[in-house]
Design a protein around this motif. Structure first.
Motif, PDB file in Angstrom:
ATOM      1  N   ASP A 105       0.835  -1.200   0.000  1.00 14.20           N
ATOM      2  CA  ASP A 105       0.000   0.000   0.000  1.00 14.20           C
ATOM      3  C   ASP A 105       0.873   1.254   0.000  1.00 14.20           C
ATOM      4  O   ASP A 105       0.647   2.176  -0.796  1.00 14.20           O
ATOM      5  N   GLU A 106       1.856   1.293   0.872  1.00  9.62           N
ATOM      6  CA  GLU A 106       2.731   2.466   0.946  1.00  9.62           C
ATOM      7  C   GLU A 106       3.512   2.669  -0.346  1.00  9.62           C
ATOM      8  O   GLU A 106       3.750   3.803  -0.766  1.00  9.62           O
ATOM      9  N   ARG A 155       2.493   1.872  -3.301  1.00 11.52           N
ATOM     10  CA  ARG A 155       1.565   1.999  -4.428  1.00 11.52           C
ATOM     11  C   ARG A 155       1.789   0.900  -5.455  1.00 11.52           C
ATOM     12  O   ARG A 155       1.795   1.125  -6.677  1.00 11.52           O
ATOM     13  N   GLN A 193      -3.770   3.344  -1.684  1.00 15.64           N
ATOM     14  CA  GLN A 193      -2.915   4.380  -2.262  1.00 15.64           C
ATOM     15  C   GLN A 193      -2.753   4.157  -3.762  1.00 15.64           C
ATOM     16  O   GLN A 193      -2.673   5.111  -4.542  1.00 15.64           O
ATOM     17  N   ARG A 215      -5.917   5.346  -5.282  1.00 15.85           N
ATOM     18  CA  ARG A 215      -5.985   6.807  -5.202  1.00 15.85           C
ATOM     19  C   ARG A 215      -5.223   7.483  -6.330  1.00 15.85           C
ATOM     20  O   ARG A 215      -5.718   8.443  -6.935  1.00 15.85           O
ATOM     21  N   ASP A 227      -8.842  11.267  -3.657  1.00 16.51           N
ATOM     22  CA  ASP A 227      -8.749  10.697  -2.309  1.00 16.51           C
ATOM     23  C   ASP A 227     -10.121  10.567  -1.652  1.00 16.51           C
ATOM     24  O   ASP A 227     -10.231  10.341  -0.463  1.00 16.51           O
TER      25      ASP A 227
END
Length: 441
Positions: free
Chosen positions: A182-183, A185, A246, A249, A256
Motif C-alpha cells: 500500500d505504501e 503503491r 494508495q 488513489r 482521495d
C-alpha cells in the motif's frame, strides 16, 4: 406417467371432497341439513363440475394466477429479508459504517449534494479513536477489466490490508497485499469469486501471478477470495477486486474521496461509545462548530438491518396487494360462471325442487361448487407459486423462501373467495320457483 396423472387426479378429487365437507360440516352439526342428504348434495355438486371440465378449469384460472403470484412474491420478499440477515451476520454485529452526510447551505440540505470523506479522515479515526479495533476505508469505482482475451465489468475497491479482518472474508488462493504494498503503491490485486466465474476461469489458483488490466494499467493477481455468499438482487459481495488504497488513489481513481469507512467496535456493549468516539474525531477533523449538525452518518448493523427489512416488507406488501387483485378478479369470474350455470340448469333445479329438495339444499349445492372451484384453484396456485419461486432462485440467483404462513393464508383466502362470490348465484338458484323453473326453455 398415466399412473402419475391418475394419482394427481385422485388427490384433487379428495381435496375437492374435503373442501365440500368443510362447507357443510358446521351446518350439518347444527342440524340444518339431513345427514342422509349431505353425501348426495356433495355428489351432485362434484358431478356438475366434472360434466364441464374445461369450463371449470378456465374458471379456476384467475384463482390459480392470484394465489401463485401471492406465494411467489411473498417467497421473494421473505428470501430477500433472510439474505439481508445472513449478509449482516456474516459482516459481524460490531461493524460500524461511516458515510458522507447531506451537504448543507444556509442550514438547508442541498438536493443531490454530499460532503466528502477522505483518506485523511480514515487516518484521523485510526490514530485518535481509542475504542476501535480496526478502521478500514473504501474507495469504489466500476471498471472494465481485461485478463488475457477475456473481459468483465466489476467493482474496484481501494482499501487497506485489514479488509479481510473487518469484512470477514477469507482467501481461497494466494495472499492479501501488505501495508508495504500500500505504501509503495504497488500494482497488486486480490480477485473476488464472482469475477473469477465471469472470466470463465475453472481453477482460481491458476490466476495467482497472472496479469489483469484495470483502466489500462497492469496489475498482478496475488490472491483470490473465497466465496462470501449471501448475495441478493441488488449487490453481489463476491463481484469485486481489491487493490491497495494508495494505488487506487493515484493510479485508478485519481482522487482521495472515499465512499465509506468501516470500523470495528471492541464489543456490542461498546458500540455507543465507539460511535461517540468516531463522531468526536470527525467533527474536529471537519471543523464543525458546536451546535451545527454532522456532515457524516454513522450506522451500525442493527440500523441497517431495520431499515432494509422495513423497505423489503413495504415492497412485499405492495406487490402482494397487486397480486391479490387477481384473486378478486378470479372471484368475480367464478361468480359470473356460476350465474351462467344457474341459468343453464334452471330445469334441473325445478326437477330437484319438485322431488322435494329444499331451498337450503339448492343453496348448499351451488355454494359447494364455488368453494370446490376456489379451493382446487388455490391448491394448484400454491404449487405454481412454490415452483415459480424455485425457478427464480435457480435461474435468476435470487434468494427465495416459501412461507408456510403464506401458503395457509392463501389456501383459506381462496376458500373464502369461493364462499363470498358463490353466495349470490347459490341464493339465486335457491329462490327459483319450481313451477317457473320446470317451464324454462
Amino acid at each position: 406417467m398415466r399412473r402419475t396423472r391418475l394419482a394427481v387426479r385422485d388427490r384433487a378429487a379428495q381435496a375437492a371432497q374435503a373442501a365440500a365437507r368443510l362447507v357443510v360440516a358446521a351446518v350439518a352439526a347444527a342440524g340444518a341439513v339431513d345427514h342422509m342428504l349431505i353425501g348426495e348434495i356433495i355428489s351432485v355438486a362434484l358431478g356438475a363440475l366434472r360434466a364441464n371440465k374445461l369450463r371449470s378449469l378456465l374458471t379456476m384460472l384467475g384463482i390459480v394466477i392470484g394465489v401463485g403470484a401471492v406465494i411467489a412474491v411473498v417467497a421473494l420478499g421473505t428470501g430477500a429479508q433472510q439474505a439481508v440477515k445472513d449478509r449482516i451476520a456474516a459482516l459481524g454485529t460490531t461493524l460500524l459504517t461511516i458515510s458522507p452526510g447531506q451537504q448543507r447551505g444556509g442550514g438547508i440540505a442541498i438536493a443531490g449534494g454530499q460532503q466528502r470523506l477522505t483518506v485523511d479522515d480514515a487516518k484521523a479515526i485510526d490514530e485518535r479513536a481509542t475504542t476501535l479495533l480496526a478502521v478500514q476505508p473504501e474507495m469504489r469505482s466500476q471498471q472494465q477489466i481485461v485478463v488475457g482475451n477475456k473481459n468483465a465489468s466489476t467493482q474496484i475497491i481501494g482499501t487497506t490490508p485489514n479488509y479481510l479482518e473487518v469484512r470477514k472474508y477469507t482467501l481461497k488462493a494466494g495472499k492479501m497485499f501488505t501495508a508495504a504494498d500500500d505504501e509503495g503503491r504497488q500494482r497488486v490485486a486480490v480477485i473476488g469469486n464472482t469475477v473469477v466465474n465471469n472470466l470463465g476461469v475453472t481453477t482460481p489458483e491458476a490466476l495467482v501471478g497472472e496479469q489483469v488490466r484495470i483502466r489500462g494499467t497492469q496489475f498482478t493477481v496475488v490472491g483470490v477470495l473465497a466465496p462470501k455468499g449471501a448475495a441478493n438482487a441488488f449487490q453481489d459481495p463476491d463481484d469485486e477486486i481489491l487493490v491497495p488504497i494508495q494505488t487506487a488513489r493515484f493510479r485508478v481513481n485519481g482522487s482521495d474521496r472515499l465512499q465509506s469507512i468501516s470500523a470495528l467496535a471492541q464489543s456490542e456493549d461498546q458500540i455507543p461509545d465507539a460511535m461517540a468516539d468516531i463522531q468526536r474525531v470527525l467533527r474536529r477533523q471537519h471543523r464543525i462548530k458546536q451546535g451545527a449538525p454532522d456532515d457524516f452518518q454513522i450506522r451500525n448493523q442493527s440500523d441497517i438491518l431495520t431499515t432494509t427489512q422495513e423497505t423489503t416488507e413495504v415492497m412485499t406488501y405492495l406487490l402482494s396487494g397487486i397480486a391479490a387483485v387477481s384473486l378478486l378478479v378470479g372471484g368475480i369470474g367464478i361468480m359470473n360462471i356460476m350465474l351462467v350455470s344457474v341459468t343453464e340448469r334452471t330445469r334441473e333445479i325445478g326437477i330437484r325442487k319438485a322431488l322435494g329438495a329444499t331451498r337450503f339444499n339448492i343453496l348448499l349445492q351451488f355454494l359447494i361448487e364455488a368453494v370446490v372451484l376456489c379451493t382446487l384453484g388455490g391448491i394448484i396456485g400454491i404449487g405454481f407459486g412454490a415452483g415459480g419461486a424455485l425457478v427464480m432462485s435457480k435461474t435468476a440467483g435470487w434468494s427465495t423462501q416459501v412461507s408456510s404462513t403464506a401458503i395457509v393464508l392463501a389456501f383459506f383466502f381462496s376458500a373464502f373467495v369461493g364462499v363470498a362470490f358463490g353466495v349470490w348465484p347459490a341464493r339465486r338458484a335457491a329462490v327459483l320457483d319450481p313451477i317457473v323453473a320446470l317451464r324454462y326453455e
